[in-house]
Write a protein that holds these residues in place. Structure first.
Motif, PDB file in Angstrom:
ATOM      1  N   CYS A 159      50.112  -6.501  98.800  1.00 27.83           N
ATOM      2  CA  CYS A 159      50.744  -7.859 100.341  1.00 27.83           C
ATOM      3  C   CYS A 159      48.952  -7.743 101.459  1.00 27.83           C
ATOM      4  CB  CYS A 159      51.664  -7.028 101.103  1.00 27.83           C
ATOM      5  SG  CYS A 159      53.245  -7.320 100.218  1.00 27.83           S
TER       6      CYS A 159
ATOM      7  N   CYS B  58      56.686  -1.622 103.556  1.00 27.24           N
ATOM      8  CA  CYS B  58      56.223  -2.731 103.798  1.00 27.24           C
ATOM      9  C   CYS B  58      57.210  -3.631 104.489  1.00 27.24           C
ATOM     10  CB  CYS B  58      55.692  -3.075 102.485  1.00 27.24           C
ATOM     11  SG  CYS B  58      54.299  -5.250 102.367  1.00 27.24           S
TER      12      CYS B  58
ATOM     13  N   CYS C  57      52.245  -2.678 102.118  1.00 21.56           N
ATOM     14  CA  CYS C  57      51.629  -2.236 101.140  1.00 21.56           C
ATOM     15  C   CYS C  57      49.658  -2.735 100.795  1.00 21.56           C
ATOM     16  CB  CYS C  57      52.615  -2.109 100.096  1.00 21.56           C
ATOM     17  SG  CYS C  57      52.628  -4.134  99.926  1.00 21.56           S
TER      18      CYS C  57
ATOM     19  N   ALA D 168      56.469  -6.870 104.051  1.00 21.80           N
ATOM     20  CA  ALA D 168      56.599  -8.196 103.240  1.00 21.80           C
ATOM     21  C   ALA D 168      57.400  -7.773 101.991  1.00 21.80           C
ATOM     22  CB  ALA D 168      55.310  -8.456 103.140  1.00 21.80           C
ATOM     23  N   CYS D 169      57.455  -6.649 101.366  1.00 23.06           N
ATOM     24  CA  CYS D 169      57.854  -6.485  99.707  1.00 23.06           C
ATOM     25  C   CYS D 169      58.902  -5.322 100.264  1.00 23.06           C
ATOM     26  CB  CYS D 169      57.553  -6.355  98.750  1.00 23.06           C
ATOM     27  SG  CYS D 169      56.106  -4.847  99.003  1.00 23.06           S
TER      28      CYS D 169
HETATM   29 ZN   LIG Z   1      54.304  -4.962 100.669  1.00 23.06          ZN
END
Ligand SMILES: [Zn+2]
Length: 220
Positions: A35, A18, A32, A20-21
């Motif tokens: 997110c 993912c 994910c 972002a994370c």
């Molecule tokens: Zn994520």
């Protein structure tokens, strides 16, 4: 077949995560679930709220928030062309290409040549071109042109934005536009003034309909 092996190879070297994370995900480009829940908001923009007069409709997929903010920002201002795959995935998974069977062309909001030279790519093209071609929709980046270098809209007060963009676009091949159904794409819609100005110019030249499609909708 070759693409399949190449992708499998890439998944081993760079396991999909993912953006972002960094949680592991199923495929390259994917976000994910957690997110995604924070950013996803597939909807039509309210035209009267945004004072859109030329666009027939405008669809967005996400809110300009959370991890998406950094991805869009870095793609535009920090040369992170590779982030295009994450934004394209959001479009591929949430926009049904069957809804666009009547469309004649997909075109990006053009950048001025100077900005294109600075950045090296048009982010809208990097996100949407493959999506359009996969859906068998002709991609045309040679019809709408930005002839004037404009100040980035976010640097201006709302009242100044319309004047900033007015007259910035011209149609290079007017005969290609007449009676056509067109989608204009961009990474983000904020006030919608830029998209609406492109639609106004296309309609003035005879386009039958002009629809907007962006990854995100941002605060004014
Ligand atoms: Zn994520």
């Amino acid at each position: 077949m070759l693409t399949h092996y190449w992708n499998a190879f890439l998944d081993i070297i760079y396991p999909p995560k993912c953006p972002a994370c960094k949680t592991p995900v199923q495929e390259q480009g994917a976000w994910c679930r957690a997110c995604l829940a924070k950013i996803l908001s597939v909807r039509q923009i309210n035209k009267s709220e945004h004072h859109l007069t030329a666009l027939d409709s405008c669809r967005v997929v996400c809110e300009y928030t959370g991890g998406l903010k950094r991805i869009i920002h870095d793609m535009k201002f920090r040369q992170q062309l590779k982030y295009g795959i994450y934004l394209r995935w959001l479009i591929q998974k949430n926009i049904n290409i069957e809804d666009f069977r009547q469309i004649d062309y997909v075109m990006p909001i053009p950048l001025h040549t100077e900005r294109l030279r600075e950045r090296g790519y048009n982010q809208a093209e990097a996100i949407f071109k493959d999506w359009a071609l996969e859906g068998k929709m002709p991609w045309r980046a040679d019809i709408l042109e930005r002839t004037r270098h404009t100040i980035p809209q976010w640097e201006l007060k709302f009242a100044e934005r319309k004047a900033n963009i007015k007259g910035a676009f011209v149609i290079r091949q007017p005969e290609m536009v007449k009676d056509k159904h067109i989608i204009i794409v961009d990474d983000i819609i904020t006030t919608g003034i830029t998209l609406d100005e492109c639609a106004r110019v296309l309609k003035k030249t005879g386009a039958a309909s002009v629809h907007g499609l962006t990854v995100a909708s941002g605060a004014r």
